[in-house]
Design a protein around this motif. Sequence first.
Motif, PDB file in Angstrom:
ATOM      1  N   ASP A   5      23.137  18.729  23.185  1.00 36.64           N
ATOM      2  CA  ASP A   5      22.465  18.743  24.491  1.00 36.64           C
ATOM      3  C   ASP A   5      21.528  17.558  24.674  1.00 36.64           C
ATOM      4  O   ASP A   5      21.397  17.038  25.784  1.00 36.64           O
ATOM      5  N   LEU A   6      20.888  17.120  23.615  1.00 34.78           N
ATOM      6  CA  LEU A   6      19.991  15.961  23.744  1.00 34.78           C
ATOM      7  C   LEU A   6      20.780  14.725  24.144  1.00 34.78           C
ATOM      8  O   LEU A   6      20.343  13.946  25.002  1.00 34.78           O
ATOM      9  N   GLN A   7      21.955  14.531  23.562  1.00 35.67           N
ATOM     10  CA  GLN A   7      22.802  13.401  23.936  1.00 35.67           C
ATOM     11  C   GLN A   7      23.277  13.547  25.380  1.00 35.67           C
ATOM     12  O   GLN A   7      23.343  12.569  26.123  1.00 35.67           O
ATOM     13  N   ARG A   8      23.569  14.750  25.779  1.00 36.25           N
ATOM     14  CA  ARG A   8      24.042  14.986  27.148  1.00 36.25           C
ATOM     15  C   ARG A   8      22.968  14.676  28.180  1.00 36.25           C
ATOM     16  O   ARG A   8      23.285  14.275  29.306  1.00 36.25           O
ATOM     17  N   LEU A   9      21.690  14.822  27.821  1.00 32.48           N
ATOM     18  CA  LEU A   9      20.611  14.494  28.757  1.00 32.48           C
ATOM     19  C   LEU A   9      20.632  13.021  29.144  1.00 32.48           C
ATOM     20  O   LEU A   9      20.253  12.669  30.262  1.00 32.48           O
ATOM     21  N   VAL A  10      21.063  12.158  28.236  1.00 29.77           N
ATOM     22  CA  VAL A  10      21.061  10.713  28.515  1.00 29.77           C
ATOM     23  C   VAL A  10      22.428  10.199  28.975  1.00 29.77           C
ATOM     24  O   VAL A  10      22.588   8.997  29.196  1.00 29.77           O
ATOM     25  N   LEU A  55      11.062  19.203  27.742  1.00 32.57           N
ATOM     26  CA  LEU A  55      10.717  17.963  27.036  1.00 32.57           C
ATOM     27  C   LEU A  55       9.663  17.178  27.812  1.00 32.57           C
ATOM     28  O   LEU A  55       8.677  16.698  27.243  1.00 32.57           O
ATOM     29  N   ASP A  56       9.889  17.040  29.128  1.00 35.43           N
ATOM     30  CA  ASP A  56       8.967  16.273  29.966  1.00 35.43           C
ATOM     31  C   ASP A  56       7.590  16.940  30.006  1.00 35.43           C
ATOM     32  O   ASP A  56       6.569  16.266  29.852  1.00 35.43           O
ATOM     33  N   HIS A  57       7.567  18.231  30.197  1.00 34.68           N
ATOM     34  CA  HIS A  57       6.307  18.975  30.296  1.00 34.68           C
ATOM     35  C   HIS A  57       5.471  18.847  29.021  1.00 34.68           C
ATOM     36  O   HIS A  57       4.244  18.787  29.082  1.00 34.68           O
ATOM     37  N   ASN A  58       6.134  18.785  27.886  1.00 35.87           N
ATOM     38  CA  ASN A  58       5.430  18.702  26.603  1.00 35.87           C
ATOM     39  C   ASN A  58       5.276  17.268  26.095  1.00 35.87           C
ATOM     40  O   ASN A  58       4.865  17.062  24.951  1.00 35.87           O
ATOM     41  N   SER A  61       9.617  13.313  26.081  1.00 34.13           N
ATOM     42  CA  SER A  61      10.737  12.557  26.635  1.00 34.13           C
ATOM     43  C   SER A  61      11.113  11.353  25.799  1.00 34.13           C
ATOM     44  O   SER A  61      12.289  10.952  25.759  1.00 34.13           O
ATOM     45  N   SER A  62      10.158  10.773  25.105  1.00 33.44           N
ATOM     46  CA  SER A  62      10.443   9.589  24.271  1.00 33.44           C
ATOM     47  C   SER A  62      11.390   9.908  23.121  1.00 33.44           C
ATOM     48  O   SER A  62      11.968   8.988  22.533  1.00 33.44           O
ATOM     49  N   LEU A  63      11.561  11.176  22.787  1.00 36.75           N
ATOM     50  CA  LEU A  63      12.518  11.545  21.745  1.00 36.75           C
ATOM     51  C   LEU A  63      13.948  11.159  22.121  1.00 36.75           C
ATOM     52  O   LEU A  63      14.800  11.004  21.256  1.00 36.75           O
ATOM     53  N   LEU A  64      14.185  10.973  23.413  1.00 33.75           N
ATOM     54  CA  LEU A  64      15.518  10.617  23.871  1.00 33.75           C
ATOM     55  C   LEU A  64      15.800   9.124  23.787  1.00 33.75           C
ATOM     56  O   LEU A  64      16.953   8.707  23.859  1.00 33.75           O
ATOM     57  N   ASP A  65      14.769   8.302  23.614  1.00 38.83           N
ATOM     58  CA  ASP A  65      14.951   6.851  23.600  1.00 38.83           C
ATOM     59  C   ASP A  65      15.986   6.374  22.584  1.00 38.83           C
ATOM     60  O   ASP A  65      16.840   5.542  22.929  1.00 38.83           O
ATOM     61  N   PRO A  66      16.002   6.848  21.352  1.00 35.61           N
ATOM     62  CA  PRO A  66      17.013   6.370  20.405  1.00 35.61           C
ATOM     63  C   PRO A  66      18.440   6.770  20.784  1.00 35.61           C
ATOM     64  O   PRO A  66      19.395   6.166  20.308  1.00 35.61           O
ATOM     65  N   LEU A  67      18.588   7.756  21.653  1.00 37.85           N
ATOM     66  CA  LEU A  67      19.920   8.220  22.048  1.00 37.85           C
ATOM     67  C   LEU A  67      20.498   7.431  23.207  1.00 37.85           C
ATOM     68  O   LEU A  67      21.698   7.511  23.481  1.00 37.85           O
ATOM     69  N   ARG A  68      19.669   6.673  23.871  1.00 40.75           N
ATOM     70  CA  ARG A  68      20.155   5.877  25.009  1.00 40.75           C
ATOM     71  C   ARG A  68      20.978   4.704  24.502  1.00 40.75           C
ATOM     72  O   ARG A  68      20.665   4.102  23.490  1.00 40.75           O
TER      73      ARG A  68
END
Length: 70
Positions: A5-10, A55-58, A61-68
């Motif tokens: 799901d984290l990969q799917r967010l990006v 993710l945004d509320h807490n 969101s930066s946790l997704l940066d390496p997945l982009r």
Amino acid sequence: MHPEDLQRLVTTVMPYGKHKGRLIADLPGQYLNWFAREGFPPGDIGRLLALMQELDHNGLSSLLDPLRKT
């Protein structure tokens, strides 16, 4: 949550609404918070929107940066 799901967010784009065509990971916090108040849509999109709002509320969101893709 499923690990992929984290990969799917990006990689998944918002299919409708004001921000149609934007990656779910790039949706503004106010828009995600609106869904949190009014109710997330059913299905995968709703689940991904709820995850991104969390993710945004807490401030995570930066946790997704390496997945982009670079």
